[in-house]
Enzyme design. Structure first.
Site, mmCIF file in Angstrom:
data_model
loop_
_atom_site.group_PDB
_atom_site.id
_atom_site.type_symbol
_atom_site.label_atom_id
_atom_site.label_comp_id
_atom_site.label_asym_id
_atom_site.label_seq_id
_atom_site.Cartn_x
_atom_site.Cartn_y
_atom_site.Cartn_z
ATOM 1 N N HIS A 58 113.711 -12.632 83.300
ATOM 2 C CA HIS A 58 113.703 -11.631 84.361
ATOM 3 C C HIS A 58 112.288 -11.515 84.905
ATOM 4 O O HIS A 58 111.313 -11.619 84.163
ATOM 5 C CB HIS A 58 114.170 -10.276 83.817
ATOM 6 C CG HIS A 58 114.545 -9.285 84.864
ATOM 7 N ND1 HIS A 58 113.618 -8.523 85.532
ATOM 8 C CD2 HIS A 58 115.758 -8.934 85.382
ATOM 9 C CE1 HIS A 58 114.237 -7.741 86.393
ATOM 10 N NE2 HIS A 58 115.538 -7.965 86.329
ATOM 11 N N ASP B 250 122.191 -9.633 84.504
ATOM 12 C CA ASP B 250 122.979 -10.345 85.515
ATOM 13 C C ASP B 250 123.918 -11.362 84.879
ATOM 14 O O ASP B 250 125.024 -11.598 85.369
ATOM 15 C CB ASP B 250 122.047 -11.041 86.507
ATOM 16 C CG ASP B 250 121.154 -10.059 87.239
ATOM 17 O OD1 ASP B 250 121.693 -9.078 87.776
ATOM 18 O OD2 ASP B 250 119.924 -10.250 87.257
#
Length: 432
Positions: A308, A366
């Protein structure tokens, strides 16, 4: 604004300037450069505002290096585990967890505003059937200001409150209606006897021809997705909402601006990109090939849904959502879905590979949200609308905080101009 007890000195062309230094509750100190232009005649240069604090806020704090995400001081893991989305909405809006009576009142107000104005249904028929649901949401949410005139005066605290409740309540109805329209099915009205997540699932997947019973495991997973995406500090879409609201625009227009920004693939489309990657891999036997490609610096392929930009450690949201992903896949199975088979095996392979541990490329929120939404039956085109639905509370909370700030000023970023110097105009017949 935090108190300042320190100063920093900037020396420019032999002249020194004292800059106040603010110490936040959490995070690094901040230099106050608001008077820098008036005193020194210079601006700062920070493309993307990655080193600039554009506001002070008490809502959300992120420490990406430590893998920490706090809402009003509470860790996201604890909130997602022990709370539910509407309770987190209350916390973000009002600063404290609600009492039982406050929660009952808040849930009642939201539930009783879930229907959209009947004339708004005609809006949907004006779109092509293959329109992207995000395009529909941008238009319909922006058009709410044409239907709810009694909640667009931002100077009135009561109207701000009404607009807040309406946006939280109606966003699932609008998102579900956009989905139903694009697949050619009739829109489903909300039901007041269902909780927030269950209501959304029913509006998306029920049909008039048969009864639809919401599975509690799926509803819980949906609620966690909402909770884990509720707010994420000053990201691109939140900053867009703040910038739009700084001009005095009505709340519906500001939230529509946030939806438009979220639509960008670099922001809200990460879980969709993850699913597209899983489909590109195709079958479990090709996973070693793609893991090798991910390790090759000369190969443009990257594992989407791993690592991330903000979190340089484990994404704290992913830890909670992994549990829901496991529960959903156990309930629905993966035997008939090659994409989900690839997802499960890729997760195992990556977590067992020292390379990804060293690079801190762990599965992020995600990755797991994409798996859950795929398993539930949502097309990838609905992933970002669901993200927008979830993030609405964050946008509204940030909007509310900004509007109520007595130091509010219209946003006006500066630029480093690199164009031509002033020059004389030449008539068209004299140009060569």
């Amino acid at each position: 604004m935090a108190d300042t007890k320190k100063t920093a000195t900037l020396t420019l062309d032999g002249t020194s300037y004292e800059l106040p230094v603010y110490s936040p509750t959490e995070g690094p100190d901040v230099l106050d450069i608001r008077k820098l232009y008036s005193e020194a005649g210079v601006f700062t240069y920070d493309p993307g505002f990655t080193s600039t604090a554009a506001c002070d806020s008490s809502i959300t704090y992120i420490d990406g290096g430590a893998g920490v995400l706090l809402h009003r001081g509470y860790t996201i893991g604890e909130l997602a585990e022990k709370s539910h989305y509407l309770e987190v909405c209350y916390l973000l809006l009002y600063g404290e967890l609600p009492t039982a009576a406050q929660m009952e009142d808040f849930e009642s107000r939201v539930t009783n505003h879930t229907m959209i104005h009947e004339q708004m249904h005609k809006f949907f028929s004006g779109f092509r059937r293959d329109a992207h649901p995000m395009a529909i949401m941008v238009a319909v949410v922006g058009a709410m200001s044409a239907f709810y005139h009694d909640s667009i005066d931002i100077s009135d605290p009561w109207q701000r409150e009404v607009a807040t409740i309406r946006l939280i309540a109606k966003m699932p109805t609008i998102a579900a209606a956009a989905y139903k329209y694009t697949i050619g099915q009739p829109m489903v009205y909300p039901r007041n006897d269902l909780d927030y997540a269950s209501n959304f699932l029913r509006m998306c997947f029920s049909v008039p021809a048969e009864e639809y019973e919401v599975n509690p495991i799926l509803a819980r997973a949906m609620d966690r997705i909402f909770t884990l995406h509720a707010d994420h500090e000053q990201n691109a879409s939140t900053s867009t909402v703040r910038l739009a609201s700084s001009s005095g625009a009505n709340p519906f227009a500001c939230i529509a601006a946030g939806i438009a920004c979220l639509w960008g693939p670099a922001h809200g489309g990460a879980n969709q990109a993850c699913l597209e990657m899983l489909r590109e891999i195709g079958t479990v036997d090709r996973i070693p090939e793609y893991i090798a490609r991910a390790k090759d610096k000369n190969d443009p392929f990257r594992l989407m849904g791993f690592g991330h930009r903000v979190y340089k450690n484990i994404d704290p949201r992913a830890t909670v959502l992994k549990q829901s992903a496991d529960e959903v896949l156990e309930l629905l199975g993966v035997d008939n879905n090659p994409t989900l088979q690839v997802a499960k095996e890729l997760e195992k392979a990556a977590l067992a590979d020292p390379y990804f541990a060293e690079k801190k490329l762990f599965p992020n929120v995600d990755f797991y949200s994409g798996i859950i939404l795929e398993a539930m039956g949502f097309p990838t085109s609905m992933f970002t609308p669901i993200f927008a639905l979830s993030r609405t509370i964050g946008w509204i909370s940030q909007w509310k905080e900004m509007i109520e700030d007595p130091a509010l000023k219209i946003g006006r970023p500066r630029q480093l101009y690199t164009g031509e110097h002033q020059r004389a105009y030449t008539n068209v017949e004299d140009r060569k």
